[in-house]
Design a protein around this motif. Structure first.
Motif, PDB file in Angstrom:
ATOM      1  N   MET A   1     -71.300  29.306 -68.361  1.00  0.00           N
ATOM      2  CA  MET A   1     -72.197  30.710 -68.969  1.00  0.00           C
ATOM      3  C   MET A   1     -71.782  30.721 -70.626  1.00  0.00           C
ATOM      4  O   MET A   1     -70.729  29.835 -70.943  1.00  0.00           O
ATOM      5  CB  MET A   1     -71.707  31.654 -68.941  1.00  0.00           C
ATOM      6  CG  MET A   1     -72.162  33.226 -69.969  1.00  0.00           C
ATOM      7  SD  MET A   1     -71.997  34.227 -69.165  1.00  0.00           S
ATOM      8  CE  MET A   1     -73.322  35.311 -69.949  1.00  0.00           C
ATOM      9  N   GLU A  19     -68.923  28.815 -74.279  1.00  0.00           N
ATOM     10  CA  GLU A  19     -68.894  28.059 -73.255  1.00  0.00           C
ATOM     11  C   GLU A  19     -67.660  28.681 -72.694  1.00  0.00           C
ATOM     12  O   GLU A  19     -66.432  28.219 -73.219  1.00  0.00           O
ATOM     13  CB  GLU A  19     -68.749  26.562 -73.241  1.00  0.00           C
ATOM     14  CG  GLU A  19     -69.343  26.897 -71.566  1.00  0.00           C
ATOM     15  CD  GLU A  19     -69.762  25.086 -71.581  1.00  0.00           C
ATOM     16  OE1 GLU A  19     -69.185  24.217 -72.076  1.00  0.00           O
ATOM     17  OE2 GLU A  19     -70.034  24.958 -69.823  1.00  0.00           O
ATOM     18  N   LYS A 116     -80.234  26.375 -75.180  1.00  0.00           N
ATOM     19  CA  LYS A 116     -79.817  26.934 -73.829  1.00  0.00           C
ATOM     20  C   LYS A 116     -78.629  27.212 -73.928  1.00  0.00           C
ATOM     21  O   LYS A 116     -77.487  27.654 -74.154  1.00  0.00           O
ATOM     22  CB  LYS A 116     -79.752  25.306 -73.024  1.00  0.00           C
ATOM     23  CG  LYS A 116     -80.380  24.601 -72.631  1.00  0.00           C
ATOM     24  CD  LYS A 116     -80.372  24.125 -71.198  1.00  0.00           C
ATOM     25  CE  LYS A 116     -82.163  23.860 -70.568  1.00  0.00           C
ATOM     26  NZ  LYS A 116     -82.079  22.218 -70.159  1.00  0.00           N
ATOM     27  N   ILE A 117     -79.027  28.767 -74.282  1.00  0.00           N
ATOM     28  CA  ILE A 117     -77.665  29.730 -73.915  1.00  0.00           C
ATOM     29  C   ILE A 117     -77.494  30.521 -72.916  1.00  0.00           C
ATOM     30  O   ILE A 117     -79.101  30.613 -72.716  1.00  0.00           O
ATOM     31  CB  ILE A 117     -77.977  30.396 -75.378  1.00  0.00           C
ATOM     32  CG1 ILE A 117     -79.008  31.108 -75.891  1.00  0.00           C
ATOM     33  CG2 ILE A 117     -76.883  29.432 -75.925  1.00  0.00           C
ATOM     34  CD1 ILE A 117     -78.515  32.102 -76.618  1.00  0.00           C
ATOM     35  N   ASP A 118     -77.327  31.490 -72.922  1.00  0.00           N
ATOM     36  CA  ASP A 118     -77.130  32.741 -71.473  1.00  0.00           C
ATOM     37  C   ASP A 118     -77.273  33.575 -71.423  1.00  0.00           C
ATOM     38  O   ASP A 118     -77.766  34.118 -71.048  1.00  0.00           O
ATOM     39  CB  ASP A 118     -75.565  32.092 -70.225  1.00  0.00           C
ATOM     40  CG  ASP A 118     -75.807  31.122 -69.677  1.00  0.00           C
ATOM     41  OD1 ASP A 118     -76.670  30.407 -68.859  1.00  0.00           O
ATOM     42  OD2 ASP A 118     -75.308  29.809 -70.304  1.00  0.00           O
ATOM     43  N   ALA A 119     -76.694  34.299 -73.253  1.00  0.00           N
ATOM     44  CA  ALA A 119     -76.083  35.669 -73.849  1.00  0.00           C
ATOM     45  C   ALA A 119     -76.439  35.974 -74.128  1.00  0.00           C
ATOM     46  O   ALA A 119     -75.855  34.321 -75.273  1.00  0.00           O
ATOM     47  CB  ALA A 119     -75.364  36.462 -72.364  1.00  0.00           C
ATOM     48  N   SER A 143     -83.073  38.401 -78.486  1.00  0.00           N
ATOM     49  CA  SER A 143     -83.756  38.239 -76.980  1.00  0.00           C
ATOM     50  C   SER A 143     -84.906  38.122 -76.666  1.00  0.00           C
ATOM     51  O   SER A 143     -85.056  37.693 -75.270  1.00  0.00           O
ATOM     52  CB  SER A 143     -82.980  39.430 -76.700  1.00  0.00           C
ATOM     53  OG  SER A 143     -83.199  39.800 -75.457  1.00  0.00           O
ATOM     54  N   VAL A 148     -83.503  35.867 -73.464  1.00  0.00           N
ATOM     55  CA  VAL A 148     -81.927  36.389 -72.451  1.00  0.00           C
ATOM     56  C   VAL A 148     -81.067  37.651 -72.692  1.00  0.00           C
ATOM     57  O   VAL A 148     -81.916  38.297 -73.880  1.00  0.00           O
ATOM     58  CB  VAL A 148     -81.236  35.253 -74.049  1.00  0.00           C
ATOM     59  CG1 VAL A 148     -81.542  33.390 -72.931  1.00  0.00           C
ATOM     60  CG2 VAL A 148     -80.805  35.375 -74.730  1.00  0.00           C
ATOM     61  N   TYR A 374     -67.985  38.247 -72.644  1.00  0.00           N
ATOM     62  CA  TYR A 374     -68.060  37.345 -71.286  1.00  0.00           C
ATOM     63  C   TYR A 374     -67.467  38.138 -70.185  1.00  0.00           C
ATOM     64  O   TYR A 374     -67.786  38.439 -68.913  1.00  0.00           O
ATOM     65  CB  TYR A 374     -67.288  36.254 -71.985  1.00  0.00           C
ATOM     66  CG  TYR A 374     -66.571  35.656 -70.440  1.00  0.00           C
ATOM     67  CD1 TYR A 374     -68.251  34.815 -69.413  1.00  0.00           C
ATOM     68  CD2 TYR A 374     -65.925  35.197 -69.360  1.00  0.00           C
ATOM     69  CE1 TYR A 374     -68.403  33.983 -68.294  1.00  0.00           C
ATOM     70  CE2 TYR A 374     -65.982  34.386 -68.777  1.00  0.00           C
ATOM     71  CZ  TYR A 374     -66.462  33.734 -67.220  1.00  0.00           C
ATOM     72  OH  TYR A 374     -66.363  33.154 -66.459  1.00  0.00           O
ATOM     73  N   TYR A 377     -69.315  40.892 -69.241  1.00  0.00           N
ATOM     74  CA  TYR A 377     -70.340  41.150 -68.302  1.00  0.00           C
ATOM     75  C   TYR A 377     -69.611  41.161 -66.803  1.00  0.00           C
ATOM     76  O   TYR A 377     -70.944  41.015 -65.809  1.00  0.00           O
ATOM     77  CB  TYR A 377     -70.729  40.054 -68.863  1.00  0.00           C
ATOM     78  CG  TYR A 377     -72.063  39.015 -68.059  1.00  0.00           C
ATOM     79  CD1 TYR A 377     -73.683  39.618 -68.791  1.00  0.00           C
ATOM     80  CD2 TYR A 377     -72.849  37.681 -67.115  1.00  0.00           C
ATOM     81  CE1 TYR A 377     -74.715  39.041 -67.915  1.00  0.00           C
ATOM     82  CE2 TYR A 377     -73.455  37.461 -66.830  1.00  0.00           C
ATOM     83  CZ  TYR A 377     -74.329  38.010 -66.907  1.00  0.00           C
ATOM     84  OH  TYR A 377     -75.993  37.777 -66.628  1.00  0.00           O
ATOM     85  N   GLU A 383     -76.384  43.111 -64.643  1.00  0.00           N
ATOM     86  CA  GLU A 383     -77.490  41.525 -65.472  1.00  0.00           C
ATOM     87  C   GLU A 383     -77.169  43.533 -66.766  1.00  0.00           C
ATOM     88  O   GLU A 383     -76.663  44.156 -67.348  1.00  0.00           O
ATOM     89  CB  GLU A 383     -78.724  42.101 -65.760  1.00  0.00           C
ATOM     90  CG  GLU A 383     -79.263  41.403 -64.315  1.00  0.00           C
ATOM     91  CD  GLU A 383     -79.167  39.835 -65.217  1.00  0.00           C
ATOM     92  OE1 GLU A 383     -80.197  39.720 -66.561  1.00  0.00           O
ATOM     93  OE2 GLU A 383     -78.374  38.512 -64.431  1.00  0.00           O
TER      94      GLU A 383
END
Ligand code: KG4
Ligand code: ZN
Length: 398
Positions: A1, A19, A116-119, A143, A148, A374, A377, A383
């Protein structure tokens, strides 16, 4: 992630890209990039952090720092952003109070592809509210643009997990620990906080002691000012104290100007540092000529007094609560004497894993916010919250 983190709670505007992989028992963090602007020079003239100035500086620096971070990290790009009137209006609404940031945002960020990031992890508190809001609104705007989620992070949880940013050090510095074991005890010492926290599991915090007045970092800063040293005082005091120890290896700092060890005998885990600062004030008032050598001795005695109290109370908490892990975190952990004294103390507890952040991870940064993000989360297994309801919480506790 992949997580982008934003930290603007005080006087550092900081971004980080990491990451994060793995279960919480054995997480792996790779720092892909960081970009940080310290406002110290700007606040120096006021002898402390001036909130509205901090806010303005954050607003000015966030977009350039993000551009720099993108340039320096090789992050795969996603698809082109679909830019339409509706998105624009929403972003204008989010950044309504940060005109300069909005202008920069519209000029530089919206033309890019979606990274390309997830959060996005952002500090929601504690800290200076005007400063926190800038980071939060920036996170909300990103966001919305990139679609995201946002993870709101407690700055103090950031200081706790700063120890996972790199190597984990055990008391003897030989083998490397790989994970935090619970229950853990954390001593958090920064410019705004001094607290002992029991951590029974990920995200389960209980504050067992805190300062009743000034935080220890604040005391370092105020004592520095009494000695005519610039802001922030911690590193300056530390330099003088080290110089005293080097020049007079056999002298006791308390010989000429003894200072109290406040609340060392109190039957709890609370701290008090205001009296220590006042004691320095009275001491300096009595000295007609505050020479460099006298300043060094006072700085050393102050550092010794503060450290002894911190070590003593932490040791007492270890004996009572028998944690498997000790963490020390916060800007004051950049102090060499404090690092050395804690490393010495933990040798009395061979079963205890000792985690201490690398010096550059002790003071405010965004890597620690990304790691705490992280962990939050992952341990919530849900979510991230809807970013639009996110608010700055100046007094947020753990
Ligand atoms: O955690 P931090 O960067 O910001 C807050 O969240 O407050 O901590 C800043 C504090 C300041 O009071 C600063 O003087 C202190 O950490 N500090 C130090 C040292 N480096 C920073 N205190 C003692 N010795 C140091 N080397
Ligand atoms: Zn901090």
């Amino acid at each position: 992630m992949i997580i982008l983190a934003i930290e603007t709670s005080c006087d550092e505007t900081a971004l980080a890209l990491i990451e994060a992989k793995g279960e919480l028992e054995n997480p792996e963090f790779k720092i892909l990039g960081t970009s940080l602007f310290s406002q110290i020079k700007i606040h120096e003239q006021y002898g402390g952090v001036f909130p509205m100035l901090a806010k303005r500086e954050h607003a000015k620096n966030l977009v350039p720092l993000l551009k720099k971070l993108w340039e320096e990290t090789e992050l795969p790009k996603g698809e082109k952003i679909e830019w339409n009137e509706e998105t624009k209006q929403e972003i204008e609404k989010i950044l309504d109070r940060e005109k300069e940031l909005l202008e920069d945002f519209l000029k530089h960020i919206v033309q890019d592809e979606r990274p390309k990031i997830d959060a996005i992890a952002v500090t929601e508190g504690p800290g200076l509210e005007p400063a926190l809001w800038v980071g939060i609104n920036f996170a909300k705007a990103l966001s919305h643009l990139w679609n995201v989620p946002v993870i709101p992070v407690n700055h103090m949880a950031g200081h706790i997990y700063s120890v996972l940013a790199h190597d984990k050090i055990n008391p003897n510095g030989t083998s490397q620990e790989t994970s935090l074991k619970f229950p853990a005890l954390a001593l958090l010492i920064s410019g705004g906080h001094t607290e002992l926290v029991l951590i029974n599991n990920w995200e389960e915090y209980k504050v067992i002691g805190a300062t009743r007045d000034d935080a220890v970092g604040e005391a370092f800063d105020k004592v520095a000012r009494l000695l005519g040293l610039p802001y922030p005082g911690g590193p300056q005091i530390s330099k003088l104290a080290e110089s005293f120890r080097a020049s007079f290896p056999n002298a006791r700092s308390s010989e000429s100007f003894p200072l109290p060890r406040p609340m060392i005998d109190s039957n709890d885990y609370d701290f008090s540092f205001a009296g220590l600062k006042t004691a320095v004030l009275y001491t300096t008032k009595k000295i007609p000529d505050l020479t460099e050598d006298i300043k060094k001795q006072i700085a050393c005695e102050f550092e010794n007094a503060a450290t002894e109290v911190l070590v003593f109370k932490t040791k007492k908490a270890i004996e009572e609560f028998l944690p498997k892990t000790l963490i020390i975190g916060g800007g004051v952990v950049a102090n060499n004497h404090i690092r050395a004294e804690f490393s010495k103390m933990v040798k009395e507890f061979p079963e205890l894993s000792f985690f201490i952040p690398e010096t550059n991870m002790a003071t405010d940064n965004a890597v620690m916010i990304s790691i705490a993000g992280y962990i939050k989360y992952f341990s919530n297994k849900k979510e991230a919250e809807s970013s639009l309801s996110l608010r700055a919480k100046g007094n947020l506790s753990l």
